[in-house]
Design a protein around this motif. Structure first.
Motif, PDB file in Angstrom:
ATOM      1  N   THR A 244       0.795  -1.234   0.000  1.00  0.00           N
ATOM      2  CA  THR A 244       0.000   0.000   0.000  1.00  0.00           C
ATOM      3  C   THR A 244       0.828   1.285   0.000  1.00  0.00           C
ATOM      4  N   HIS A 245       2.110   1.196   0.249  1.00  0.00           N
ATOM      5  CA  HIS A 245       2.920   2.415   0.287  1.00  0.00           C
ATOM      6  C   HIS A 245       4.363   2.073  -0.057  1.00  0.00           C
ATOM      7  N   PRO A 246       5.118   3.051  -0.524  1.00  0.00           N
ATOM      8  CA  PRO A 246       6.521   2.784  -0.869  1.00  0.00           C
ATOM      9  C   PRO A 246       7.344   2.489   0.368  1.00  0.00           C
ATOM     10  N   PRO A 247       8.450   1.773   0.220  1.00  0.00           N
ATOM     11  CA  PRO A 247       9.296   1.478   1.379  1.00  0.00           C
ATOM     12  C   PRO A 247      10.021   2.734   1.848  1.00  0.00           C
ATOM     13  N   PRO A 248      10.401   2.786   3.107  1.00  0.00           N
ATOM     14  CA  PRO A 248      11.196   3.933   3.585  1.00  0.00           C
ATOM     15  C   PRO A 248      12.548   3.965   2.900  1.00  0.00           C
ATOM     16  N   SER A 249      13.111   5.148   2.810  1.00  0.00           N
ATOM     17  CA  SER A 249      14.403   5.290   2.121  1.00  0.00           C
ATOM     18  C   SER A 249      15.498   4.461   2.784  1.00  0.00           C
ATOM     19  N   SER A 250      15.364   4.239   4.092  1.00  0.00           N
ATOM     20  CA  SER A 250      16.374   3.434   4.786  1.00  0.00           C
ATOM     21  C   SER A 250      16.395   1.994   4.290  1.00  0.00           C
ATOM     22  N   ALA A 251      15.245   1.498   3.789  1.00  0.00           N
ATOM     23  CA  ALA A 251      15.178   0.120   3.298  1.00  0.00           C
ATOM     24  C   ALA A 251      15.957  -0.051   2.008  1.00  0.00           C
ATOM     25  N   LEU A 252      16.261   1.047   1.315  1.00  0.00           N
ATOM     26  CA  LEU A 252      16.984   0.976   0.048  1.00  0.00           C
ATOM     27  C   LEU A 252      18.452   1.340   0.194  1.00  0.00           C
ATOM     28  N   SER A 253      18.876   1.620   1.397  1.00  0.00           N
ATOM     29  CA  SER A 253      20.236   2.116   1.604  1.00  0.00           C
ATOM     30  C   SER A 253      21.299   1.088   1.249  1.00  0.00           C
ATOM     31  N   GLY A 254      20.975  -0.193   1.397  1.00  0.00           N
ATOM     32  CA  GLY A 254      21.973  -1.224   1.117  1.00  0.00           C
ATOM     33  C   GLY A 254      22.028  -1.653  -0.329  1.00  0.00           C
TER      34      GLY A 254
END
Length: 484
Positions: A109-119
């Motif tokens: 329902t919503h985009p992931p937080p930016s921290s989830a893409l940091s790796g």
């Protein structure tokens, strides 16, 4: 065992399995149901899934843009009369979708937080757009694009002329199925790539699809994302599109249900690279629909090695004379995987040219590959030159491949050919290496890598080509050591 199959159509069952929806349908669904004859009503599972997808769309105080609303309305109408596919349906005869059907499907329902893409890092220096769980979340170097080129979300598009073109072209394909409609209902946004007339974009646009949400290994949860992209290239325009699908976690289960529509104007060129490297516990279903006007060129190079279930539906229609279509694909199944390619090319005009090369390697006893390729040369497609070839390697005794090359010719002044070959590595080729003092493992490596290199070498970008060569080696080397 390997088989080359030519099979008739099979009727789908008239009574779908019964499921009780969790709640009553929305008013919009009720209105459409009243207009449908009762025998064509979709099975309850599909209806419940449609309702859940509609409920998951982002809440907004304003109406969505007209093209997006058109997409959702068209998809809802189609989906209401479409049951879930089974092995009794000819297009899914060799593709078992029960893995998806029996999972706990939940829309993201919503985009992931930016921290989830940091790796997750990107090795490409090309302009690119990050689409995470179906939402556009980031862009890099897009400001360097030529004037008039737009790449981004429809919700951020302000140019009325482009919005009008999007409304005219989105979801106009006549070839669609249940998964196309599911995407149309559940897509939270529409990513637009627009190239104006006469504009040649020097660097390719990379679309990086990343699946972040997912069920843990062994769970029955299957979060679904529905990214959708429309590429419009006006007369004489030229662009390269690189699609890369990946998961943040190699062991997570999720369902990426993607659609790409491409419209190539007169004399335009689109070079499309498609790389699929999803989790081995994921479902990956993708539609690519292409419409080519006269004297245009569309080139697709596809490398698919991920997913527990991976299916690519390709539908291409040549809408004018002197049109060029080239399709190259390499599928690799190194685990309990199904790699499926269903393609259809319709040639309706004279002096058309097409080439299709499909290759697959099945290196696991429970692995499977499916190829159903249809090239249709209609009455007015005179002086057409069309070729189709599928070649498959089975490296395990119980590995399976089902191929169905299909060339339908109505025109009488054509040059057309097709062929199919299924085998293990030939003993004569291995003997050639052994006779020259080269050990069996090295010989098998050389033959396998050269088999796949014919497709990989067609990628137009050296950096991406090198990255894929290393990836294929990493997948195949453990298997070759075990067989030596």
């Amino acid at each position: 065992m390997a088989a080359l199959l030519f099979t008739p159509n099979i009727q789908r069952p008239s009574v779908p399995p019964v499921l009780t929806p969790n709640k009553s349908p929305k008013l919009k669904i009720k209105t459409r149901v009243a207009l449908q004859p009762s025998p064509t009503f979709s099975d309850p599972f599909v209806l419940q899934l449609a309702e859940t997808l509609e409920d998951s769309l982002p809440a907004s105080s304003s109406l969505p843009p007209l093209p997006l609303q058109k997409l959702r309305d068209t998809s809802s109408e189609t989906l209401l009369s479409t049951p879930w596919p089974s092995r009794k349906d000819e297009p899914f005869r060799f593709t078992d979708t029960s893995f998806i059907r029996h999972s706990e499907i939940s829309p993201i329902t919503h985009p992931p937080p930016s921290s989830a893409l940091s790796g997750i890092s990107s090795t490409t220096q090309f302009p690119h757009l990050v689409i995470a769980d179906g939402f556009v979340v980031n862009s890099v170097n897009l400001s360097e694009l030529p004037s008039g080129v737009f790449v981004g979300s429809l919700l951020e598009l302000s140019e009325e002329s482009i919005i009008k073109r999007v409304g005219e072209l989105v979801s106009n394909s006549v070839e669609r199925d249940l998964f196309w409609s599911i995407n149309g209902i559940g897509s939270p946004d529409l990513t637009v790539v627009y190239v104006p007339a006469g504009c040649k974009v020097e660097n390719p646009i990379c679309l990086r699809y990343i699946s972040v949400a997912g069920g843990s290994q062994g769970s029955n949860k299957l979060p679904i994302s529905n990214p959708r992209v429309l590429v419009m290239v006006e007369k004489g325009g030229e662009i390269g599109i690189v699609e890369e699908f990946m998961g943040k976690d190699e062991k997570q289960s999720y369902w990426a249900n993607s659609v790409l529509e491409v419209v190539v104007g007169e004399g335009g060129t689109v070079r499309h690279s498609y790389i699929q490297n999803q989790s081995l516990n994921a479902a990956h279903i993708k539609w690519t629909s292409v419409r080519q006007e006269s004297s245009s060129t569309y080139e697709l190079v596809e490398i698919s090695s991920g997913g527990k279930l991976s299916r690519h539906n390709v539908h291409i229609q040549q809408l004018g004379p002197e049109t060029v279509t080239e399709l190259s694909s390499l599928h690799l199944s190194v685990a309990d995987q199904t790699q499926d390619l269903h393609s259809r090319l319709i040639m309706d005009h004279p002096l058309g040219y097409s080439r299709q090369l499909h290759k697959c390697i099945v290196a696991h006893s429970l692995g499977q590959a499916v190829f159903d390729g249809n090239v249709q040369v209609n009455r007015f497609a005179q002086q057409t030159d069309a070729g189709q070839l599928t070649r498959c390697l089975l490296l395990e005794p119980r590995a399976t491949v089902n191929v169905k090359p299909n060339l339908q010719i109505i025109a009488d002044d054509v040059k057309c050919s097709h062929g199919a070959a299924i085998s293990d590595l030939e003993e004569s080729q291995l003997f050639y290496f052994l006779a020259r003092g080269i050990n069996l493992e090295t010989a098998r490596k050389a033959l396998l890598f050269s088999f796949g290199a014919e497709v990989i070498d067609r990628l137009p970008y050296s950096s991406i080509k090198k990255e894929l060569e290393n990836h294929i080696r990493e997948l195949l080397e453990p298997l070759l050591k075990g067989s030596s």
